[in-house]
Design an enzyme around this catalytic site. Structure first.
Site, PDB file in Angstrom:
ATOM      1  N   ASP A 114       0.874  -1.165   0.000  1.00  0.00           N
ATOM      2  CA  ASP A 114       0.000   0.000   0.000  1.00  0.00           C
ATOM      3  C   ASP A 114       0.913   1.217   0.000  1.00  0.00           C
ATOM      4  O   ASP A 114       1.598   1.491   0.983  1.00  0.00           O
ATOM      5  CB  ASP A 114      -0.899   0.000   1.240  1.00  0.00           C
ATOM      6  CG  ASP A 114      -1.883   1.168   1.256  1.00  0.00           C
ATOM      7  OD1 ASP A 114      -1.648   2.159   0.532  1.00  0.00           O
ATOM      8  OD2 ASP A 114      -2.875   1.096   2.000  1.00  0.00           O
ATOM      9  N   TYR A 149      -9.735  15.761  -9.400  1.00  0.00           N
ATOM     10  CA  TYR A 149      -9.104  14.978 -10.467  1.00  0.00           C
ATOM     11  C   TYR A 149      -8.100  15.832 -11.233  1.00  0.00           C
ATOM     12  O   TYR A 149      -7.015  15.359 -11.599  1.00  0.00           O
ATOM     13  CB  TYR A 149     -10.169  14.432 -11.417  1.00  0.00           C
ATOM     14  CG  TYR A 149      -9.620  13.485 -12.458  1.00  0.00           C
ATOM     15  CD1 TYR A 149      -9.296  12.174 -12.120  1.00  0.00           C
ATOM     16  CD2 TYR A 149      -9.404  13.891 -13.774  1.00  0.00           C
ATOM     17  CE1 TYR A 149      -8.784  11.294 -13.064  1.00  0.00           C
ATOM     18  CE2 TYR A 149      -8.893  13.027 -14.718  1.00  0.00           C
ATOM     19  CZ  TYR A 149      -8.587  11.727 -14.371  1.00  0.00           C
ATOM     20  OH  TYR A 149      -8.069  10.867 -15.304  1.00  0.00           O
ATOM     21  N   LYS A 151      -4.131  14.723 -11.546  1.00  0.00           N
ATOM     22  CA  LYS A 151      -3.483  14.370 -12.799  1.00  0.00           C
ATOM     23  C   LYS A 151      -2.520  15.432 -13.310  1.00  0.00           C
ATOM     24  O   LYS A 151      -1.702  15.168 -14.195  1.00  0.00           O
ATOM     25  CB  LYS A 151      -4.553  14.049 -13.863  1.00  0.00           C
ATOM     26  CG  LYS A 151      -5.370  12.808 -13.500  1.00  0.00           C
ATOM     27  CD  LYS A 151      -4.478  11.607 -13.191  1.00  0.00           C
ATOM     28  CE  LYS A 151      -5.252  10.400 -12.734  1.00  0.00           C
ATOM     29  NZ  LYS A 151      -4.364   9.249 -12.386  1.00  0.00           N
TER      30      LYS A 151
END
Length: 312
Positions: free
Chosen positions: A81, A183, A187
């Site tokens: 993780d 988002y 990104k």
């Protein structure tokens, strides 16, 4: 430019880490590095005994490692993780102990598609704050933790390569808004991270780049459209632009070409795409085509009548 040696294993002896290699781009990158002869450590949260929040049981890191080995490399699966610093440090310590070096680091950690769907085209006050912050954890914090832990091993030898995998190029993302603010940040951050890490790695003779696939036919995307890799073109009947989609193999070959290029430092700090590198290095997608999704997307914004056929 050819990047192959006579035995077609230009990465034989190279040690790679693909963080986030359970499926999609990460899996294909790992397999293509293996095809080129590399030893590839593959990480993720979904194993044959445990499923991550993504909720898919059909792909595991063990399977990815087996595919790497079957392709001609050596695959090593390490459940990790990447939001847990101790787990990431243990992973890097293991690579150091077993191999003594790291030549390629690929940060492809994500697993937030379900959060994007929930928050698609919504204002910041309309997106669940927990979901939005989770996107930033998955797409930014995990990359920072991994780079902080792995770069000391990467810079031990000149020639190392760090690849930040994202969605969109600097040229495209820099002037367009991506879905929602979380988002968009998730990104754009890897592009900026590659830019900064390039400056920090350069004195050690290492290279950092950001890389984006085009419209990716990942396992999840194919499922979304109700098609398979064999009949994926059927989805273009519902959404014509899907005809420019590329298989994960394409971005995998892009990373393998970068890793095998002795002159890869010329890309240091750059934002790159699979279609761009295909033109540079001469590789194709699995079907022999050479799609340029980002070229098509930009062209269509200027001319709705542009043909997909001109960008395959």
């Amino acid at each position: 430019m050819s990047t192959e040696t006579p035995d077609n294993k230009p990465l034989r002896g190279r040690i790679c880490l693909v963080a986030g290699a359970t499926r999609g781009a990460g899996r294909a990158i790992a397999v293509q590095l293996g095809t080129a002869g590399a030893t590839v450590y593959v990480t993720g949260r979904t194993t044959r005994d445990k499923v991550s929040e993504v909720g898919r049981t059909t792909e595991t890191i063990e399977e990815t490692a087996e595919l790497v080995t079957a392709a001609g490399g050596e695959g090593v699966a390490v459940p990790t993780d990447h939001l847990e610093p101790e787990q990431v440090r243990a992973l890097v310590d293991r690579i150091d102990r077993e191999r003594g070096r790291l030549d390629v680091l690929v940060n492809d950690i994500w697993g937030g598609e379900h959060l994007v769907v929930a928050g698609f085209d919504k204002k910041i006050w309309e997106v669940d704050l927990t979901d939005g912050l989770r996107m930033l954890e998955l797409g930014v914090k995990s990359h920072l933790i991994t780079s902080a832990a792995a770069t000391p091993l990467l810079v031990r030898n000149p020639g190392g390569l760090l690849v930040e995998v994202t969605d969109g190029t600097q040229e495209y993302n820099g002037t367009r808004y991506r879905e929602n603010v979380y988002y968009d940040l998730a990104k754009n951050a890897p592009i900026r991270m590659a830019f900064g890490l390039a400056r920090e790695l350069e004195p050690a003779g290492c290279t950092a780049v950001a890389l984006t696939p085009g419209w990716l036919r990942s396992e999840q995307m194919l499922d979304h459209f109700g098609v398979t890799e064999e009949n994926w073109r059927d989805a273009a009947e519902k959404l014509p632009d899907f005809a420019v989609a590329e298989s994960p193999v394409y971005v995998g070959r892009a990373v393998a070409a970068l890793a095998a290029d002795p002159d890869r430092a010329r890309w240091n700090g750059r934002s790159l795409s699979s279609g761009q590198l295909a033109k540079e290095y001469g590789f194709t997608d699995a079907d022999g085509s050479r799609p340029d999704a980002w070229g098509f997307i930009v062209a269509k914004e200027k001319d709705e009548g542009v043909s997909v056929d001109d960008y395959r």
